[in-house]
Design an enzyme around this catalytic site. Sequence first.
Site, PDB file in Angstrom:
ATOM      1  N   HIS A 270       1.285   5.170   4.539  1.00 21.66           N
ATOM      2  CA  HIS A 270       0.467   5.645   3.426  1.00 21.66           C
ATOM      3  C   HIS A 270       0.816   7.084   3.051  1.00 21.66           C
ATOM      4  O   HIS A 270       0.978   7.418   1.875  1.00 21.66           O
ATOM      5  CB  HIS A 270      -1.012   5.546   3.789  1.00 21.66           C
TER       6      HIS A 270
ATOM      7  N   SER B 136       0.812  -1.219   0.000  1.00 22.15           N
ATOM      8  CA  SER B 136       0.000   0.000   0.000  1.00 22.15           C
ATOM      9  C   SER B 136       0.843   1.265   0.000  1.00 22.15           C
ATOM     10  O   SER B 136       0.416   2.303  -0.529  1.00 22.15           O
ATOM     11  CB  SER B 136      -0.960   0.008   1.189  1.00 22.15           C
TER      12      SER B 136
END
Length: 319
Positions: free
Chosen positions: A252, A206
């Site tokens: 992230h 991610s």
Amino acid sequence: MNQPPNPAAEQAALPGCWWHPNRPTGLSCSRCGRPACPDCLREAPVGFHCTDCVHSGGQEQRRQHRGYQDAGFGRRTVFGARLSQSVLVTQVILAVNVLVFVATVLQAQSLNDNDLSSLFQYGALYGDATMGHGEWWRVLTNGFLHYGPIHIAVNMFSLWMMGRSLEQVTGRGRYLALYFVSMLGASTAVLLFGNPAGFPGTAGASGALFGLMGAYGVTVLKLRLNPTGLIITLALNAFITFGIPGISIFGHLGGLVTGALVTIALLYAPQVKQARWQAIGIGIIVVALLGLLVYRGAQASPTTCDFVQYREGLYYTCR
């Protein structure tokens, strides 16, 4: 005294067609000069060319076109890449992630608790193991490990949806640089600011995927495209990042910012010697990230790490 015309004698004086000798002709190829009947001539910009010259001219044109492309000319995207429909890099990255996940499942003998495998424990990003024990490979290997089937399914779907378009417009080399530098940026942010509470190990693609999202955002703004899709994507991922417990927020955000910076270096590089300036821009970002890692590592205390038995599996711990 004038003689009457003799068509037979005049026809016999004409040369025969190069390809049909029994056909006298007064025509010839304007390129090679060989006599040719009307069936063997093709209209050209200047005069008529025989079929052999037409064929050899086509081959020469294709040869020149290939050389033109190999030299780096031809139609290019806004990133400076040659137009291509290939998504080979995305397919390879996706396949590697799936194969690594299958290996951890087989090793742990569990589909959902695959993080207990030694492969997972030795590749996930643990701050103390990375900085105190010098296991710096984890800043990249963690991006190919996933916690369970849902985790990898969501990430691989996102990779397939975003990666295909970006690879085609950026080109393979730039796309690889974007993906892995974003992964490095995500890991750097995790090591600088920490993991989620109760989750000592960080893993998953991610961080790199948020880098692709950052690239998508910069491209939309640069080209002034319709931002609706970008807004929806950012809103959805913001909800996932901040709304689901255990998500690495800094991972992230680090990937998102790094991907945006890499894309800025690619899109805003001068057109003259564009590839060179792009490489310099990406190099500066990589050096900055490595500098932050070295700085953070210098602050860490030496640790001792080893595998211990835990829940019928191996768990990597440092002290």
